[in-house]
Design an enzyme around this catalytic site. Structure first.
Site, PDB file in Angstrom:
ATOM      1  CG  HIS A  64       6.681   8.084  -5.846  1.00  0.00           C
ATOM      2  ND1 HIS A  64       5.533   8.483  -6.056  1.00  0.00           N
ATOM      3  CD2 HIS A  64       7.045   8.492  -4.604  1.00  0.00           C
ATOM      4  CE1 HIS A  64       5.282   9.524  -5.492  1.00  0.00           C
ATOM      5  NE2 HIS A  64       6.189   9.317  -4.540  1.00  0.00           N
ATOM      6  CG  HIS A  94      14.752   3.432  -7.581  1.00  0.00           C
ATOM      7  ND1 HIS A  94      15.935   4.355  -7.177  1.00  0.00           N
ATOM      8  CD2 HIS A  94      14.350   4.181  -9.014  1.00  0.00           C
ATOM      9  CE1 HIS A  94      16.120   5.523  -7.950  1.00  0.00           C
ATOM     10  NE2 HIS A  94      15.263   5.228  -9.024  1.00  0.00           N
ATOM     11  CG  HIS A  96      12.187   4.818 -12.888  1.00  0.00           C
ATOM     12  ND1 HIS A  96      11.309   5.723 -12.346  1.00  0.00           N
ATOM     13  CD2 HIS A  96      13.296   4.618 -12.419  1.00  0.00           C
ATOM     14  CE1 HIS A  96      12.161   6.358 -11.831  1.00  0.00           C
ATOM     15  NE2 HIS A  96      13.144   5.702 -11.496  1.00  0.00           N
ATOM     16  CD  GLU A 106      12.722   7.822 -14.675  1.00  0.00           C
ATOM     17  OE1 GLU A 106      13.606   7.807 -14.052  1.00  0.00           O
ATOM     18  OE2 GLU A 106      11.875   8.151 -14.575  1.00  0.00           O
ATOM     19  CG  HIS A 119      17.493   4.678 -12.112  1.00  0.00           C
ATOM     20  ND1 HIS A 119      16.447   5.561 -12.247  1.00  0.00           N
ATOM     21  CD2 HIS A 119      17.890   4.713 -13.254  1.00  0.00           C
ATOM     22  CE1 HIS A 119      16.186   6.017 -13.456  1.00  0.00           C
ATOM     23  NE2 HIS A 119      17.175   5.577 -14.163  1.00  0.00           N
ATOM     24  CB  THR A 178      14.253  10.726 -13.475  1.00  0.00           C
ATOM     25  OG1 THR A 178      14.073   9.695 -12.418  1.00  0.00           O
ATOM     26  CG2 THR A 178      15.398  10.682 -14.014  1.00  0.00           C
TER      27      THR A 178
HETATM   28  N1  LIG Z   1      15.137   8.129 -10.270  1.00  0.00           N
HETATM   29  S1  LIG Z   1      16.345   8.868  -9.586  1.00  0.00           S
HETATM   30  O1  LIG Z   1      16.941   9.981 -10.541  1.00  0.00           O
HETATM   31  O2  LIG Z   1      17.141   7.946  -9.254  1.00  0.00           O
HETATM   32  N2  LIG Z   1      15.604   9.732  -8.277  1.00  0.00           N
HETATM   33  C1  LIG Z   1      15.835   9.615  -7.292  1.00  0.00           C
HETATM   34  N3  LIG Z   1      15.379  10.160  -5.947  1.00  0.00           N
HETATM   35  C2  LIG Z   1      15.852   9.905  -4.748  1.00  0.00           C
HETATM   36  C3  LIG Z   1      17.020   8.872  -4.978  1.00  0.00           C
HETATM   37  O3  LIG Z   1      16.888   8.772  -6.409  1.00  0.00           O
HETATM   38 ZN   LIG Z   2      15.274   6.414 -10.642  1.00  0.00          ZN
END
Ligand SMILES: NS(=O)(=O)/N=C1/NCCO1
Ligand SMILES: [Zn+2]
Length: 240
Positions: A64, A94, A96, A106, A119, A178
Site C-alpha cells: 500500500h 511512509h 501517500h 491525504e 506520515h 487513514t
Molecule cells: N496513514 S496512517 O494514518 O499513518 N495509517 C497507518 N497505519 C499503520 C500506521 O499508520
Molecule cells: Zn499514512
C-alpha cells in the site's frame, strides 16, 4: 491473502466501511483543513522532535505504500510537546502519493492537495506496552503529517531529521488512521510548510508496484490516499 482493502475500484476507500464500520465514525482522517477556521491556541507549545539516534530497521513495500520501520524498544526517537502530554516513540514513516500532478496528499488545505504526504507514526510508550495496544487507544498514536510538493531540488536521504521543513508551525486535531483498521487513536499534527521533492523522486514512488491478487498482476501503486472525511464538529487548533 494479505489485506482485504486497497485503493482500487473494487476495494477502495468508499468500500472500507463494509469491513471497517468505524470508517463512518466521528473522528476519521484525513480532513480538509480551513486555516481561517482553525482556532489559534496560545497554550499550544512547539513540537520537539528527537530523531538524532533514530535507527531504521528496514524499508519495505507493504503493498500500500513504501514504509521505513524504526527500532522502537527505547525512547531514542520521540516527538513531544505541542498537543502531546507524553513523548511518543517513532515506529515508522511512509508516504501517500498520486498518479501525477498535485493530487496525492491525504489532508488538504482549503481544498488544495499536495503531490504527496509523509506520515511519521509514533506511539505512546509511556501509557501502553506495544504499538498494537496503543493503536486502539484514543491517546495511543501521534502522526506527524508533512506535505511534499514537486520542485526541482533533489531529494535528501531518508533520515527523518533532514526531511523537515524550516518551520514547525502546525495544525492539530483528534482523528484516526487513514488506512484500515482506521482506529480513532491518532492525535494529528500537520505541518503548515511543505517540503520540496524533485519530480524524479516523485516518479520513483509511482514506480513502486502494488502486489496484485495474482503475483503476475503487477498493478501500479499510485493514488494511495484516502479523501477528506467529515469533521463532525471537531475543532482544528493552530500553533502560532
Ligand atoms: N496513514 S496512517 O494514518 O499513518 N495509517 C497507518 N497505519 C499503520 C500506521 O499508520
Ligand atoms: Zn499514512
Amino acid at each position: 491473502t494479505g489485506h482485504d482493502w486497497g485503493y482500487g475500484v473494487e476495494d477502495g476507500p468508499s468500500l472500507w466501511h463494509q469491513n471497517y464500520p468505524i470508517a463512518k465514525g466521528s473522528r476519521q482522517s484525513p480532513i480538509d483543513i480551513l486555516p481561517q477556521t482553525a482556532s489559534h491556541d496560545p497554550s499550544l507549545g512547539p513540537i520537539a522532535l528527537k530523531y538524532d539516534q533514530c535507527t531504521s530497521i528496514n524499508i519495505a513495500n507493504n503493498g500500500h505504500s513504501v514504509v521505513v520501520e524504526f527500532e522502537d524498544s527505547d525512547d531514542r526517537s520521540v516527538i513531544q510537546g505541542g498537543p502531546l502530554d507524553n513523548p511518543y516513540r517513532l515506529k515508522q514513516f511512509h508516504f501517500h502519493w498520486g498518479g501525477k500532478g498535485c493530487r496525492g496528499s491525504e489532508h488538504t488545505v482549503e481544498g488544495h492537495s499536495y503531490a504527496s504526504e509523509l506520515h511519521l507514526v509514533h506511539w505512546n510508550a509511556v501509557k501502553y506496552e506495544t504499538f498494537g495496544e496503543a493503536a486502539t487507544a484514543p491517546d495511543g498514536l501521534a502522526v506527524l503529517g508533512i506535505f511534499l510538493e514537486g520542485s526541482v531540488t533533489d531529494f535528501k536521504s531518508f533520515n527523518p531529521k533532514c526531511l523537515l521543513p524550516s518551520s514547525l508551525h502546525y495544525w492539530t486535531y483528534l482523528g484516526s488512521l487513514t488506512t484500515p483498521p482506521l482506529h480513532e487513536s491518532v492525535t494529528w499534527i500537520v505541518l503548515k510548510e511543505p517540503i520540496a521533492v524533485s519530480e524524479k523522486q516523485m516518479s520513483k514512488f509511482r514506480m513502486l508496484l502494488f502486489t496484485g491478487e495474482e503475483e503476475d498482476q503487477r498493478m501500479r501503486m499510485e493514488n494511495n490516499f484516502r479523501p477528506p472525511q467529515p469533521l463532525k464538529g471537531r475543532k482544528v487548533r493552530s500553533s502560532n
